[in-house]
Motif scaffolding. Structure first.
Motif, PDB file in Angstrom:
ATOM      1  N   SER A  37       0.839  -1.186   0.000  1.00 58.34           N
ATOM      2  CA  SER A  37       0.000   0.000   0.000  1.00 58.34           C
ATOM      3  C   SER A  37       0.871   1.231   0.000  1.00 58.34           C
ATOM      4  N   ARG A  38       0.312   2.306  -0.511  1.00 60.06           N
ATOM      5  CA  ARG A  38       0.978   3.601  -0.437  1.00 60.06           C
ATOM      6  C   ARG A  38      -0.038   4.626   0.030  1.00 60.06           C
ATOM      7  N   LEU A  39       0.264   5.297   1.133  1.00 57.30           N
ATOM      8  CA  LEU A  39      -0.591   6.356   1.658  1.00 57.30           C
ATOM      9  C   LEU A  39       0.054   7.691   1.358  1.00 57.30           C
ATOM     10  N   MET A  40      -0.668   8.549   0.638  1.00 51.57           N
ATOM     11  CA  MET A  40      -0.176   9.875   0.280  1.00 51.57           C
ATOM     12  C   MET A  40      -1.124  10.906   0.882  1.00 51.57           C
ATOM     13  N   VAL A  41      -0.641  11.644   1.863  1.00 47.73           N
ATOM     14  CA  VAL A  41      -1.434  12.650   2.558  1.00 47.73           C
ATOM     15  C   VAL A  41      -0.965  14.028   2.121  1.00 47.73           C
ATOM     16  N   VAL A  42      -1.905  14.884   1.755  1.00 50.26           N
ATOM     17  CA  VAL A  42      -1.569  16.225   1.297  1.00 50.26           C
ATOM     18  C   VAL A  42      -2.206  17.258   2.220  1.00 50.26           C
ATOM     19  N   PRO A  43      -1.624  18.452   2.304  1.00 52.10           N
ATOM     20  CA  PRO A  43      -2.177  19.487   3.180  1.00 52.10           C
ATOM     21  C   PRO A  43      -3.546  19.960   2.701  1.00 52.10           C
ATOM     22  N   GLY A  44      -4.282  20.591   3.616  1.00 52.88           N
ATOM     23  CA  GLY A  44      -5.541  21.221   3.249  1.00 52.88           C
ATOM     24  C   GLY A  44      -6.744  20.375   3.569  1.00 52.88           C
ATOM     25  N   ALA A  45      -7.900  20.830   3.058  1.00 51.78           N
ATOM     26  CA  ALA A  45      -9.174  20.179   3.358  1.00 51.78           C
ATOM     27  C   ALA A  45      -9.908  19.736   2.100  1.00 51.78           C
ATOM     28  N   ASP A  46      -9.235  19.742   0.956  1.00 47.01           N
ATOM     29  CA  ASP A  46      -9.899  19.328  -0.287  1.00 47.01           C
ATOM     30  C   ASP A  46     -10.173  17.830  -0.258  1.00 47.01           C
ATOM     31  N   HIS A  47     -11.179  17.433  -1.014  1.00 47.12           N
ATOM     32  CA  HIS A  47     -11.726  16.084  -0.905  1.00 47.12           C
ATOM     33  C   HIS A  47     -11.723  15.380  -2.253  1.00 47.12           C
ATOM     34  N   SER A  48     -11.439  14.077  -2.230  1.00 47.09           N
ATOM     35  CA  SER A  48     -11.595  13.226  -3.403  1.00 47.09           C
ATOM     36  C   SER A  48     -10.796  13.761  -4.595  1.00 47.09           C
ATOM     37  N   ILE A  49     -11.432  13.893  -5.747  1.00 44.55           N
ATOM     38  CA  ILE A  49     -10.701  14.350  -6.929  1.00 44.55           C
ATOM     39  C   ILE A  49     -10.334  15.826  -6.844  1.00 44.55           C
ATOM     40  N   GLY A  50     -10.706  16.483  -5.750  1.00 42.86           N
ATOM     41  CA  GLY A  50     -10.199  17.822  -5.478  1.00 42.86           C
ATOM     42  C   GLY A  50      -8.726  17.815  -5.118  1.00 42.86           C
ATOM     43  N   ILE A  51      -8.171  16.644  -4.736  1.00 45.67           N
ATOM     44  CA  ILE A  51      -6.735  16.543  -4.468  1.00 45.67           C
ATOM     45  C   ILE A  51      -5.991  15.883  -5.629  1.00 45.67           C
ATOM     46  N   LEU A  52      -6.704  15.642  -6.731  1.00 45.57           N
ATOM     47  CA  LEU A  52      -6.092  14.950  -7.868  1.00 45.57           C
ATOM     48  C   LEU A  52      -5.393  15.967  -8.780  1.00 45.57           C
ATOM     49  N   ASP A  53      -4.406  16.669  -8.196  1.00 48.32           N
ATOM     50  CA  ASP A  53      -3.643  17.646  -8.963  1.00 48.32           C
ATOM     51  C   ASP A  53      -2.516  16.941  -9.718  1.00 48.32           C
ATOM     52  N   GLU A  54      -1.636  17.711 -10.322  1.00 49.74           N
ATOM     53  CA  GLU A  54      -0.600  17.120 -11.171  1.00 49.74           C
ATOM     54  C   GLU A  54       0.278  16.135 -10.405  1.00 49.74           C
ATOM     55  N   THR A  55       0.655  16.499  -9.185  1.00 50.94           N
ATOM     56  CA  THR A  55       1.511  15.624  -8.385  1.00 50.94           C
ATOM     57  C   THR A  55       0.800  14.323  -8.017  1.00 50.94           C
ATOM     58  N   MET A  56      -0.435  14.453  -7.560  1.00 55.06           N
ATOM     59  CA  MET A  56      -1.196  13.256  -7.208  1.00 55.06           C
ATOM     60  C   MET A  56      -1.470  12.404  -8.449  1.00 55.06           C
ATOM     61  N   ARG A  57      -1.789  13.038  -9.566  1.00 58.38           N
ATOM     62  CA  ARG A  57      -2.044  12.277 -10.802  1.00 58.38           C
ATOM     63  C   ARG A  57      -0.818  11.456 -11.197  1.00 58.38           C
TER      64      ARG A  57
END
Length: 395
Positions: free
Chosen positions: A355-375
């Motif tokens: 498994s890989r857990l990737m936690v990002v700052p902020g309060a955005d949810h679901s595909i709201g965190i699917l930015d370039e880095t997450m993609r």
């Protein structure tokens, strides 16, 4: 840049054909197949309630992606006609013409690019990344070498890694065709996957396990030889991706059941963002009331006091060593408690599942965190997990 859209409705199952005939024959009795009653496709049906340009909204699709909307994948046991959208990579035609030509370098195998962990990135289980270039992840194979035996008579003559894309919306709303999830479908296609963006029955009219049954039916449809050939699907390399309620369903699809990950309704990899993975009263103790009410509606329960479906619908309770690799994305302060994803990653690791857990700052949810880095991180994980002949395992 615009995508090319084909309208195709493909019905391959004899059962679906028979049901369709039943609509005509029995119309006087008001029985038979009916269309899925989804909310109108639009931004208001996305789980992203903000108008900000965040997450998946920062993606710009390249030219040449083909979108086949509203392809029929089956009929539910209560007579609902179920559909999905197929998003196909832009280089399919070029690949088809080169079906019998050996690749000369790694760049011919798929899209390149590097993945850099984002802020708060944390890995659990076996998190070794196979290089930084997705084009050579797992010996350079990103899905273009699975020749189906066809010699290029159709566009999709090469079998590709495939991802089942599952929209969110609290199990009660959302649609594969809303702009945000259409962008997810096109993004997956831009990464070299065949993307199958699926609609499923929604609560409260259809409670658990209706949505899961629909997704299993979609996987069986994808593995039918005629459908796999038509759309360039490699039936042995299928993953599930979802966000929010779709993340719960993607994880449950991956972890529930037994047997080979390349057959039936099982998947070989999972990526989920912000999914509630444990639907018990204790796990949701600190969750907002709205999330708790959505869970109960989805489960068809008035309370958790007498709700056996809560355990059955919780991916965390289905983990065993046979499960596929899982990518988990979450933001630090969103309304789905971060403890859900942390506990999920820990349980997977304890069972020996990568498994890989990737936690990002902020309060955005679901595909709201699917930015370039997450993609980039998700695509790299899926390409590596789906690489032919390999199943990374945790330690």
């Amino acid at each position: 840049m615009k995508t090319r859209t084909r309208r195709t409705v493909l019905v391959t199952s004899a059962a679906v054909l028979a049901a369709a005939v039943g609509v005509i024959a029995l119309s006087g009795f008001h029985t038979g197949v009916r269309e899925l009653e989804q909310p109108a496709a639009g931004a208001e049906n996305s789980e992203l309630t903000t108008s900000e340009r965040i997450g998946i909204r920062t993606f710009e699709p390249p030219a040449g992606i083909t979108v086949d909307p509203d392809v029929v994948y089956g009929t539910s046991n209560d007579g609902v006609l179920l559909t999905l959208d197929v998003c196909t990579p832009p280089d399919v035609a070029a690949d088809a013409s080169a079906t019998n030509a050996p690749a000369t370098d790694a760049s011919a195998a798929g899209p390149g690019g590097s993945s850099t962990p984002g802020p708060g990135d944390a890995d659990t289980g076996d998190t070794e990344q196979a290089g930084t270039d997705r084009s050579d992840a797992a010996t350079g194979d990103t899905g273009d070498t699975g020749d189906t035996g066809d010699t290029g008579d159709t566009e999709q003559s090469i079998a590709r890694e495939t991802v089942l894309s599952i929209h969110g919306g609290s199990w009660a709303r959302g649609d594969k065709g809303n702009p945000d999830w259409r962008s997810v479908c096109e993004w997956l296609a831009s990464e070299g996957f065949v993307a199958l963006s699926v609609d499923y029955r929604l609560a409260p009219h259809a409670v658990f396990p209706a949505a899961l049954d629909d997704l299993r039916l979609a996987l069986e449809w994808a593995r039918e030889p005629a459908n796999a050939q038509e759309y360039g699907i490699d039936p042995t390399r299928i993953a599930a991706f979802g966000g929010s309620a779709g993340g719960n369903l993607a994880a449950l699809l991956g972890l529930d059941g037994e047997g080979e990950l390349t057959e039936g309704s099982r998947v070989a990899a999972v990526a989920e963002l912000s999914g509630p993975v444990e639907l018990s009263a204790a796990a949701l103790e600190n969750a907002p009331d709205g999330l708790v009410l959505s869970v109960l509606s989805y489960l068809g329960c008035e309370s958790f006091d007498d709700c056996p479906a809560a355990k059955d619908a919780s991916p965390l309770t289905h983990i065993d060593a046979s499960d596929p690799p899982v990518f988990i994305g979450h933001s630090l302060d969103e309304f789905v408690p971060l403890s859900q994803s942390k506990d999920f990653a820990a349980a997977l690791s304890a069972a020996g599942v990568e498994s890989r857990l990737m936690v990002v700052p902020g309060a955005d949810h679901s595909i709201g965190i699917l930015d370039e880095t997450m993609r980039a991180a998700v695509a790299e994980f899926l390409h590596r997990a789906l690489a032919a002949g390999e199943r990374p395992r945790g330690t």
